[in-house]
Design a protein around this motif. Structure first.
Motif, PDB file in Angstrom:
ATOM      1  N   ARG A   1       3.578  11.654  -4.132  1.00  0.00           N
ATOM      2  CA  ARG A   1       3.078  12.708  -3.253  1.00  0.00           C
ATOM      3  C   ARG A   1       2.702  13.951  -4.061  1.00  0.00           C
ATOM      4  NH1 ARG A   1       4.211  15.816   1.390  1.00  0.00           N
ATOM      5  NH2 ARG A   1       2.135  16.649   1.644  1.00  0.00           N
ATOM      6  N   ARG A   2       3.515  14.315  -5.078  1.00  0.00           N
ATOM      7  CA  ARG A   2       3.260  15.568  -5.814  1.00  0.00           C
ATOM      8  C   ARG A   2       1.904  15.547  -6.524  1.00  0.00           C
ATOM      9  NH1 ARG A   2       6.209  13.234 -10.181  1.00  0.00           N
ATOM     10  NH2 ARG A   2       8.219  13.535  -9.184  1.00  0.00           N
ATOM     11  N   THR A   3       1.419  14.333  -6.830  1.00  0.00           N
ATOM     12  CA  THR A   3       0.158  14.222  -7.569  1.00  0.00           C
ATOM     13  C   THR A   3      -1.049  14.572  -6.696  1.00  0.00           C
ATOM     14  OG1 THR A   3       1.265  12.551  -8.909  1.00  0.00           O
ATOM     15  CG2 THR A   3      -1.102  12.670  -9.141  1.00  0.00           C
ATOM     16  N   GLU A   4      -0.820  14.692  -5.384  1.00  0.00           N
ATOM     17  CA  GLU A   4      -1.901  15.147  -4.508  1.00  0.00           C
ATOM     18  C   GLU A   4      -2.361  16.544  -4.933  1.00  0.00           C
ATOM     19  OE1 GLU A   4      -0.816  14.809  -0.401  1.00  0.00           O
ATOM     20  OE2 GLU A   4      -0.563  12.626  -0.522  1.00  0.00           O
ATOM     21  N   PHE A   5      -1.445  17.310  -5.545  1.00  0.00           N
ATOM     22  CA  PHE A   5      -1.815  18.661  -5.998  1.00  0.00           C
ATOM     23  C   PHE A   5      -2.861  18.588  -7.119  1.00  0.00           C
ATOM     24  CE2 PHE A   5      -0.719  22.515  -8.640  1.00  0.00           C
ATOM     25  CZ  PHE A   5      -1.294  23.442  -7.789  1.00  0.00           C
ATOM     26  N   LEU A   6      -2.685  17.648  -8.039  1.00  0.00           N
ATOM     27  CA  LEU A   6      -3.658  17.478  -9.129  1.00  0.00           C
ATOM     28  C   LEU A   6      -5.038  17.165  -8.542  1.00  0.00           C
ATOM     29  CD1 LEU A   6      -3.022  15.573 -12.445  1.00  0.00           C
ATOM     30  CD2 LEU A   6      -5.163  15.343 -11.243  1.00  0.00           C
ATOM     31  N   VAL A   7      -5.061  16.315  -7.528  1.00  0.00           N
ATOM     32  CA  VAL A   7      -6.337  15.944  -6.906  1.00  0.00           C
ATOM     33  C   VAL A   7      -6.976  17.164  -6.232  1.00  0.00           C
ATOM     34  CG1 VAL A   7      -7.424  14.495  -5.127  1.00  0.00           C
ATOM     35  CG2 VAL A   7      -5.640  13.542  -6.594  1.00  0.00           C
ATOM     36  N   ARG A   8      -6.144  17.966  -5.561  1.00  0.00           N
ATOM     37  CA  ARG A   8      -6.678  19.169  -4.900  1.00  0.00           C
ATOM     38  C   ARG A   8      -7.294  20.118  -5.924  1.00  0.00           C
ATOM     39  NH1 ARG A   8      -2.043  19.645  -1.132  1.00  0.00           N
ATOM     40  NH2 ARG A   8      -1.289  21.587  -2.030  1.00  0.00           N
TER      41      ARG A   8
ATOM     42  N   TRP B   1       0.833  -1.201   0.000  1.00  0.00           N
ATOM     43  CA  TRP B   1       0.000   0.000   0.000  1.00  0.00           C
ATOM     44  C   TRP B   1       0.874   1.260   0.000  1.00  0.00           C
ATOM     45  CZ3 TRP B   1       0.858   3.136   4.258  1.00  0.00           C
ATOM     46  CH2 TRP B   1       1.385   2.512   5.412  1.00  0.00           C
ATOM     47  N   ALA B   2       0.261   2.368  -0.443  1.00  0.00           N
ATOM     48  CA  ALA B   2       0.938   3.666  -0.410  1.00  0.00           C
ATOM     49  C   ALA B   2      -0.005   4.653   0.252  1.00  0.00           C
ATOM     50  CB  ALA B   2       1.235   4.136  -1.833  1.00  0.00           C
ATOM     51  N   GLU B   3       0.571   5.618   0.957  1.00  0.00           N
ATOM     52  CA  GLU B   3      -0.275   6.671   1.517  1.00  0.00           C
ATOM     53  C   GLU B   3      -0.442   7.747   0.458  1.00  0.00           C
ATOM     54  OE1 GLU B   3       0.810   8.288   5.363  1.00  0.00           O
ATOM     55  OE2 GLU B   3      -0.444  10.032   4.884  1.00  0.00           O
ATOM     56  N   PHE B   4      -1.685   8.137   0.200  1.00  0.00           N
ATOM     57  CA  PHE B   4      -1.964   9.158  -0.814  1.00  0.00           C
ATOM     58  C   PHE B   4      -3.171   9.963  -0.355  1.00  0.00           C
ATOM     59  CE2 PHE B   4      -3.796  10.633  -4.880  1.00  0.00           C
ATOM     60  CZ  PHE B   4      -2.688  11.278  -5.408  1.00  0.00           C
ATOM     61  N   CYS B   5      -2.995  11.262  -0.231  1.00  0.00           N
ATOM     62  CA  CYS B   5      -4.077  12.137   0.252  1.00  0.00           C
ATOM     63  C   CYS B   5      -4.678  11.601   1.551  1.00  0.00           C
ATOM     64  CB  CYS B   5      -5.164  12.303  -0.797  1.00  0.00           C
ATOM     65  SG  CYS B   5      -4.669  13.193  -2.274  1.00  0.00           S
ATOM     66  N   GLY B   6      -3.837  11.059   2.403  1.00  0.00           N
ATOM     67  CA  GLY B   6      -4.325  10.568   3.705  1.00  0.00           C
ATOM     68  C   GLY B   6      -5.011   9.213   3.641  1.00  0.00           C
ATOM     69  N   LEU B   7      -5.038   8.591   2.451  1.00  0.00           N
ATOM     70  CA  LEU B   7      -5.679   7.266   2.317  1.00  0.00           C
ATOM     71  C   LEU B   7      -4.613   6.192   2.191  1.00  0.00           C
ATOM     72  CD1 LEU B   7      -8.312   8.009  -0.478  1.00  0.00           C
ATOM     73  CD2 LEU B   7      -8.686   8.053   1.998  1.00  0.00           C
ATOM     74  N   ARG B   8      -4.981   4.965   2.532  1.00  0.00           N
ATOM     75  CA  ARG B   8      -4.122   3.822   2.230  1.00  0.00           C
ATOM     76  C   ARG B   8      -4.583   3.237   0.906  1.00  0.00           C
ATOM     77  NH1 ARG B   8      -1.937  -0.231   6.911  1.00  0.00           N
ATOM     78  NH2 ARG B   8      -0.852   1.417   8.009  1.00  0.00           N
TER      79      ARG B   8
ATOM     80  N   ALA C   1      -9.995   7.721  -6.340  1.00  0.00           N
ATOM     81  CA  ALA C   1     -10.396   7.334  -4.977  1.00  0.00           C
ATOM     82  C   ALA C   1     -10.220   8.510  -4.021  1.00  0.00           C
ATOM     83  CB  ALA C   1      -9.568   6.136  -4.515  1.00  0.00           C
ATOM     84  N   ALA C   2      -9.113   9.248  -4.184  1.00  0.00           N
ATOM     85  CA  ALA C   2      -8.849  10.385  -3.286  1.00  0.00           C
ATOM     86  C   ALA C   2      -9.821  11.530  -3.560  1.00  0.00           C
ATOM     87  CB  ALA C   2      -7.408  10.859  -3.458  1.00  0.00           C
ATOM     88  N   LEU C   3     -10.155  11.726  -4.819  1.00  0.00           N
ATOM     89  CA  LEU C   3     -11.100  12.800  -5.137  1.00  0.00           C
ATOM     90  C   LEU C   3     -12.466  12.509  -4.505  1.00  0.00           C
ATOM     91  CD1 LEU C   3     -11.843  15.387  -6.547  1.00  0.00           C
ATOM     92  CD2 LEU C   3     -12.133  14.143  -8.665  1.00  0.00           C
ATOM     93  N   VAL C   4     -12.919  11.282  -4.634  1.00  0.00           N
ATOM     94  CA  VAL C   4     -14.204  10.907  -4.029  1.00  0.00           C
ATOM     95  C   VAL C   4     -14.140  11.087  -2.507  1.00  0.00           C
ATOM     96  CG1 VAL C   4     -15.741   8.941  -3.563  1.00  0.00           C
ATOM     97  CG2 VAL C   4     -14.889   9.337  -5.878  1.00  0.00           C
ATOM     98  N   ALA C   5     -13.014  10.646  -1.913  1.00  0.00           N
ATOM     99  CA  ALA C   5     -12.897  10.720  -0.445  1.00  0.00           C
ATOM    100  C   ALA C   5     -12.883  12.170   0.050  1.00  0.00           C
ATOM    101  CB  ALA C   5     -11.631  10.000   0.008  1.00  0.00           C
ATOM    102  N   SER C   6     -12.499  13.104  -0.832  1.00  0.00           N
ATOM    103  CA  SER C   6     -12.385  14.502  -0.395  1.00  0.00           C
ATOM    104  C   SER C   6     -13.732  15.222  -0.409  1.00  0.00           C
ATOM    105  CB  SER C   6     -11.414  15.259  -1.314  1.00  0.00           C
ATOM    106  OG  SER C   6     -12.032  15.525  -2.567  1.00  0.00           O
TER     107      SER C   6
ATOM    108  N   ARG D   1     -18.099  15.502   0.127  1.00  0.00           N
ATOM    109  CA  ARG D   1     -19.240  15.024   0.909  1.00  0.00           C
ATOM    110  C   ARG D   1     -20.369  14.550  -0.003  1.00  0.00           C
ATOM    111  NH1 ARG D   1     -19.193  16.474   6.284  1.00  0.00           N
ATOM    112  NH2 ARG D   1     -17.442  17.798   6.806  1.00  0.00           N
ATOM    113  N   ASP D   2     -20.456  15.184  -1.195  1.00  0.00           N
ATOM    114  CA  ASP D   2     -21.556  14.817  -2.096  1.00  0.00           C
ATOM    115  C   ASP D   2     -21.172  13.588  -2.923  1.00  0.00           C
ATOM    116  OD1 ASP D   2     -19.584  16.276  -3.373  1.00  0.00           O
ATOM    117  OD2 ASP D   2     -20.877  16.693  -5.057  1.00  0.00           O
ATOM    118  N   GLN D   3     -22.137  13.072  -3.662  1.00  0.00           N
ATOM    119  CA  GLN D   3     -21.889  11.873  -4.458  1.00  0.00           C
ATOM    120  C   GLN D   3     -21.161  12.232  -5.744  1.00  0.00           C
ATOM    121  OE1 GLN D   3     -25.545   9.898  -5.190  1.00  0.00           O
ATOM    122  NE2 GLN D   3     -24.511   7.927  -5.392  1.00  0.00           N
ATOM    123  N   VAL D   4     -20.204  11.398  -6.130  1.00  0.00           N
ATOM    124  CA  VAL D   4     -19.460  11.607  -7.368  1.00  0.00           C
ATOM    125  C   VAL D   4     -19.631  10.336  -8.193  1.00  0.00           C
ATOM    126  CG1 VAL D   4     -17.101  11.761  -8.285  1.00  0.00           C
ATOM    127  CG2 VAL D   4     -17.755  13.168  -6.329  1.00  0.00           C
ATOM    128  N   GLU D   5     -19.837  10.485  -9.520  1.00  0.00           N
ATOM    129  CA  GLU D   5     -19.894   9.295 -10.389  1.00  0.00           C
ATOM    130  C   GLU D   5     -18.494   9.078 -10.936  1.00  0.00           C
ATOM    131  OE1 GLU D   5     -22.953   9.449 -13.465  1.00  0.00           O
ATOM    132  OE2 GLU D   5     -21.736   8.097 -14.710  1.00  0.00           O
TER     133      GLU D   5
END
Ligand SMILES: C[S@@+](CC[C@H](N)C(=O)[O-])C[C@H]1O[C@@H](n2cnc3c(N)ncnc32)[C@H](O)[C@@H]1O
Length: 269
Positions: A71-78, A52-59, A102-107, A109-113
């Motif tokens: 880690r740098r790709t967390e910026f793209l997700v933000r 596993w890898a840690e990414f945006c606080g997720l495993r 997965a990280a985008l969905v986790a960030s 509160r609303d539903q994402v397709e």
């Protein structure tokens, strides 16, 4: 523990103490731990040894050979999370482990397709585990080819962290990437932009009006990336994070009445 640290340090692991802690806390049995230390000392990426890898606080589960989310790709997700409206339709192309979607969905509160796709069967197997937990679908195939046709013209956010290393520079990568990540995950062709050009060319067909394509690139490639976006009818904007040493190009499919201004934003961290 000190035996493990000494072994890892001798193998060249700079953060030997931290790595030893992670190995000890992940191993299920002493035999498991010994095997993990052997694999790490032999040069496998830590994330492949742990699974596993840690990414945006997720495993995020990462199997052998699959690209380790950086880690740098967390910026793209933000940046993507800031652009995604309520109930956004999100596609993660070249998804690898599926970490970005997965990280985008986790960030949110609303539903994402969420839909994700990759050409590498090992990546697809891995992404299915990470993306299923986020309620998404994963497809196997070349870029857009495996996506359901019903997504055409409906995608609000298209994430594409494509391979962007120029072929001649693959040999300069650290062994962890060069040896243990699939070539298809790294090689972007002669100038590093071959896959990106194919993604950009077809993006207007899949994006909803006002929808966004986000790609990560290097400082050296940014001007050619911006030109490619503009040439394919997307309004380009560059976002830079000094903290994560990351550059993201965002292309927006013009909505009716859009003025089409390009721009640069810098996040100083
Ligand atoms: C740099 S990795 C990024 C993976 C993931 N997006 C991330 O950031 O962790 C690029 C991914 O693109 C995939 N890929 C390369 N060429 C592809 C193609 N023609 N169609 C679909 N996926 C492709 C590779 O298998 C690899 O998983």
């Amino acid at each position: 523990m000190s035996v493990i640290v000494t072994r890892l340090r001798a193998a060249g692991c700079v953060f030997a103490e931290d790595e030893a802690d992670l190995l000890v806390s992940t191993a299920r049995t002493p035999a498991d731990l010994a095997a993990m230390v052997d694999r790490r000392a032999a040069g496998l990426p830590l994330e492949h040894v742990l699974g596993w890898a840690e990414f945006c606080g997720l495993r995020i589960a990462v199997d052998a050979g699959v690209f380790v989310p950086r880690r740098r790709t967390e910026f793209l997700v933000r940046e993507a999370a800031a652009l995604a409206g309520p109930r956004a339709v999100v596609v993660d192309l070249c998804c690898g482990s599926g970490a970005l979607g997965a990280a985008l969905v986790a960030s949110r509160r609303d539903q994402v397709e969420l839909h994700a796709a990759d050409i590498d069967p090992a990546a697809v197997r891995c992404a299915r585990r990470n993306v299923a937990a986020a309620g998404g679908q994963v497809y196997e195939g070349d870029l857009y080819e495996p996506l359901p046709a019903a997504l055409r013209g409906r995608v609000d956010v298209l994430l594409a962290n494509v391979p962007y290393v120029p072929t001649e520079e693959i040999g300069l990568l650290p062994p962890e990437a060069r040896i243990h990540e699939a070539r298809v995950a790294l090689d972007g062709g002669a100038d590093g932009l071959d896959v990106l050009r194919r993604v950009t060319a077809a993006a207007p067909l899949w994006l909803a009006p006002g929808g966004h394509l986000l790609v990560e690139t290097s400082e050296r490639q940014v001007s050619r990336t911006v030109e490619t976006f503009a040439g394919d009818g997307l309004i380009p904007r560059v976002a830079v994070s000094d903290e994560l040493n990351a550059t993201v190009v965002i292309g927006t499919r013009p909505a009716p009445g859009d003025t089409g201004l390009a721009g640069l934003s810098r996040e100083v961290g």
